[in-house]
Design an enzyme around this catalytic site. Structure first.
Site, short mmCIF file in Angstrom:
data_model
loop_
_atom_site.label_atom_id
_atom_site.label_comp_id
_atom_site.label_asym_id
_atom_site.label_seq_id
_atom_site.Cartn_x
_atom_site.Cartn_y
_atom_site.Cartn_z
CD GLN A 242 -2.80 -1.38 0.18
OE1 GLN A 242 -3.26 -0.25 -0.38
NE2 GLN A 242 -3.59 -2.30 -0.07
CB CYS A 368 -7.98 0.81 -5.94
SG CYS A 368 -7.39 -0.22 -7.15
#
EC number: 2.1.1.-
Length: 412
Positions: A242, A368
């Site tokens: 991430q 996302c």
């Protein structure tokens, strides 16, 4: 009906930006056409140069702001101000950024997802909003200077830094007096949780290959160390992690809360089972095992990521499977819970159908990209699942990107 006025590429028109669009653009209208405005903020009146033209819509870029929105600010990113494609929300007031993103998501879920009644959004701004990115990829030009790519271009901005990136990560890599690199390579740099900076030269994987080639380790070991809770992962700097320094903990906490108090039905009398699909290094597996006392089956395409997960989570009831999710679901024991974190392209109908056929009680779906997430939401509905919770994380401040986590329950 309003007649459509003849326009041509290169024409400059005046547009009032009315609302945000997916992809960081604004939406306005001009003589019967919908106009998508790159660089437009709701409330702006702007001059737009037309770059793409269709019968019912056109797309263009702001060339002049004639009346600024109350939410427009001076650019917060030097690289974006110089033309880099990094921070497309650099001129949007950060206090309204998450609200703008939630409006985009709501629009996508209603139009593409076909959801009329949405659960209340849980909105989370991740701090810090600048200097949050701990890993970065840079292009290298013909003279060996590293920099940020301009939008949809191979040209680089090499003189100034991007405000997303932790400042010390770019020291000596970008800007005046920066070192020179091998022309044409890509620089991958990261600062890990041990405080070590790693810098490598790499070359993208050729078509048909899954992994890129690290040509040279310039600083550090080339293997990062990342820690979440009681677990530490070690893996190549080129592997996925991430971007926002606070994202792993924030997502893990949300998943933990979603699983708290869940009563599992042990149909096969062999103990609870969970799937962790597109699982990477197994970031979410410890939370799943802790909350459910379940055996976790993680599916990940990258052998290196799976190996890193096996090493980090040795001793936990986690089994890593290397391969594509599409072909793996039918080989796994039936799950009580499924967590999936697909790439930007989404999971797709076939994957979601195979999951639904396994009849998990609960699904936690991480997305996302709001458009592909909304498409997947529509497929969940077709397969007998409804959305119970929805969270929006501003995990990419200064950009139009954000993370969405939906919790789905089986209703049929």
């Amino acid at each position: 009906m309003t007649d459509t006025v003849e326009l041509a590429k290169g024409d400059i028109i005046s547009v009032e930006v009315l609302r945000p669009a997916h992809g960081g653009e604004g939406i306005g209208h001009h003589d019967g056409r919908v106009i998508f405005v790159k660089g437009g903020i709701p409330g702006d009146v702007v001059d737009v140069e037309i770059a793409q033209l269709k019968k019912k819509w056109a797309r263009g870029e702001v060339v002049k702001v004639t009346t600024a929105s109350a939410d427009r600010v001076d650019s917060r990113c030097p690289a974006a101000a110089a033309g880099a494609g990094c921070c497309d929300y650099a001129e949007l007031n950060p206090t309204v950024e998450l609200e703008i993103k939630s409006r985009v998501l709501r629009d996508q879920l209603e139009r593409i997802g076909g959801i009329d009644e949405l659960p209340e959004f849980e909105l989370q701004d991740l701090e810090p909003t600048a200097g949050w990115r701990t890993r970065v990829r840079l292009g290298v030009d013909a003279s060996g200077r590293a920099g940020f790519r301009k939008l949809k271009s191979n040209e680089l901005v090499t003189e100034v830094a991007c405000s997303q990136v932790v400042p010390e990560l770019l020291e000596g890599l970008v800007g005046e007096g920066a070192r020179r690199f091998t022309p044409g390579v890509e620089i991958i740099a990261a600062i890990d949780d041990a405080g070590q900076r790693h810098v490598v030269e790499s070359r993208k994987a050729p078509r048909g290959r899954r992994t890129e080639t690290v040509l040279k380790v310039l600083e550090g070991t080339g293997e990062v160390e990342q820690k979440v809770g009681d677990y530490t992962w070690k893996f190549p700097v080129s592997s996925f992690w991430q971007a926002h320094t606070k994202a792993p903990a924030a997502y893990s906490e949300f998943i933990a809360e979603a699983l708290t108090g869940l009563e599992l039905v042990d149909v096969d009398k062999r103990g609870p089972v969970a799937w962790d699909l597109y699982g990477g290094v197994g970031l979410f597996a410890p939370i799943i095992t802790s909350k459910l006392q379940a055996a976790v089956h993680s599916v990940e395409l990258s052998p290196g990521s799976a190996e890193a997960g096996e090493e980090a989570l040795a001793g936990l009831p986690v089994t890593f499977h290397t391969g594509r999710v599409e072909g793996m679901a039918s080989q796994l024991p039936s799950p009580n819970v499924v967590v999936l974190d697909p790439p930007r392209t989404g999971a797709g109908s076939d994957v979601l159908k195979s999951i639904a056929e396994a009849k998990p009680q609960l699904v936690i779906h991480i997305g996302c990209d709001p458009a592909t997430f909304a498409r997947d939401v529509a497929d969940w509905k077709l397969n007998g699942y409804e959305m119970d919770q929805l969270a929006v994380f501003n995990a990419f401040p200064g950009t139009h990107h954000f993370e969405t986590i939906g919790v789905f329950v089986r209703v049929s």
